[in-house]
Scaffold this active site. Sequence first.
Site, PDB file in Angstrom:
ATOM      1  N   ASP A  53       0.762  -1.260   0.051  1.00 23.70           N
ATOM      2  CA  ASP A  53       0.087  -0.025  -0.114  1.00 23.70           C
ATOM      3  C   ASP A  53       0.818   1.274  -0.140  1.00 23.70           C
ATOM      4  O   ASP A  53       1.964   1.407   0.270  1.00 23.70           O
ATOM      5  CB  ASP A  53      -0.979  -0.077   1.327  1.00 23.70           C
TER       6      ASP A  53
ATOM      7  N   HIS B 228      -7.572  -5.003   9.942  1.00 27.34           N
ATOM      8  CA  HIS B 228      -7.409  -4.508   8.411  1.00 27.34           C
ATOM      9  C   HIS B 228      -5.863  -5.219   8.029  1.00 27.34           C
ATOM     10  O   HIS B 228      -5.068  -5.376   8.998  1.00 27.34           O
ATOM     11  CB  HIS B 228      -7.275  -3.157   8.309  1.00 27.34           C
TER      12      HIS B 228
HETATM   13  O1  F6P Z   1       2.242  -2.516  12.260  1.00 30.67           O
HETATM   14  P1  F6P Z   1       1.505  -1.302  12.845  1.00 30.67           P
HETATM   15  O2  F6P Z   1       2.035   0.139  12.981  1.00 30.67           O
HETATM   16  O3  F6P Z   1       0.700  -1.775  14.265  1.00 30.67           O
HETATM   17  O4  F6P Z   1       0.349  -1.316  11.553  1.00 30.67           O
HETATM   18  C1  F6P Z   1      -0.533  -2.421  11.538  1.00 30.67           C
HETATM   19  C2  F6P Z   1      -1.208  -2.047  10.037  1.00 30.67           C
HETATM   20  O5  F6P Z   1      -1.668  -0.793   9.860  1.00 30.67           O
HETATM   21  C3  F6P Z   1      -1.045  -0.226   8.624  1.00 30.67           C
HETATM   22  O6  F6P Z   1       0.457   0.294   8.977  1.00 30.67           O
HETATM   23  C4  F6P Z   1      -1.774   0.268   7.910  1.00 30.67           C
HETATM   24  O7  F6P Z   1      -2.356   1.552   8.853  1.00 30.67           O
HETATM   25  C5  F6P Z   1      -0.510  -1.586   7.928  1.00 30.67           C
HETATM   26  O8  F6P Z   1       0.319  -1.556   6.793  1.00 30.67           O
HETATM   27  C6  F6P Z   1      -0.193  -2.481   9.192  1.00 30.67           C
HETATM   28  O9  F6P Z   1       0.130  -3.706   8.630  1.00 30.67           O
END
Ligand code: F6P
Length: 241
Positions: free
Chosen positions: A67, A137
């Site tokens: 993304d 997500h």
């Molecule tokens: O690894 P983090 O910073 O908890 O983010 C979790 C998820 O949120 C995102 O950064 C998107 O907001 C994803 O790419 C990632 O897998």
Amino acid sequence: MKIHVLNSKELVNKTVSEHLIKFVREHKTGVLGLATGSTPIGIYEALVKDHKENNTDYSQIRTINLDEYVNLDQNHPESYYSFMHRNLFNHINVKPQNIHLPNGNEKDLEMACQSYNDVLKNNQPDIQILGIGANGHIGFNEPGTSFDSSVHIIELQEQTRLDNARFFDSMDDVPKKAITMGIKNIMDAKRIILIAFGENKSEAVYQMVKGKVTENLPASILQKHNNVEIYLDESAASKLF
Ligand SMILES: O=P(O)(O)OC[C@H]1O[C@](O)(CO)[C@@H](O)[C@@H]1O
């Protein structure tokens, strides 16, 4: 779905990076599907350290990122382009032409989605690294995203914007949209390794593993993939057992 609960973040990073290093050494022209966010940073550090110490060769490896934000300058420190170069690409011998991220700055965003779908057709990830959002997500596929989705533009939920606000000067600076691989694209990966750390992911992890397969929890689709490994620290796994 193979679940591995390890007693520290460091051990997860060591184990997952060893899998990736083994893959790179055995598949010179392989395709690595990569993620951003805080979760994979320790894994990328381990890949860089190994490359420096053991010369693991990335010269023919292709990378595909999940993304990218929309309308955020590519060179902004918090673009995923910058994140990936800062944390990994600038420190290994991957070739620029083999690095692929969606382009969030195309005027015609539908065209950007189509062209990234084409890139994916020719560069299907052999291993896809995933984090998971607190709301379940994967990539930027927020709850409610169709399981049949391919590359598309998504409005970021407030919670996701808040979770990422820590990297921006103010909430106003946090992008409102992103371009993301869809769930169908993610499920096309031959092998998926999802990593989660911390109590704040425990509910999403529980629902992903034990809950219904539902578009309200995008990560639950992984129950239907035949080659998924989940690596957790004890906090993220705390609701599983
Ligand atoms: O690894 P983090 O910073 O908890 O983010 C979790 C998820 O949120 C995102 O950064 C998107 O907001 C994803 O790419 C990632 O897998």
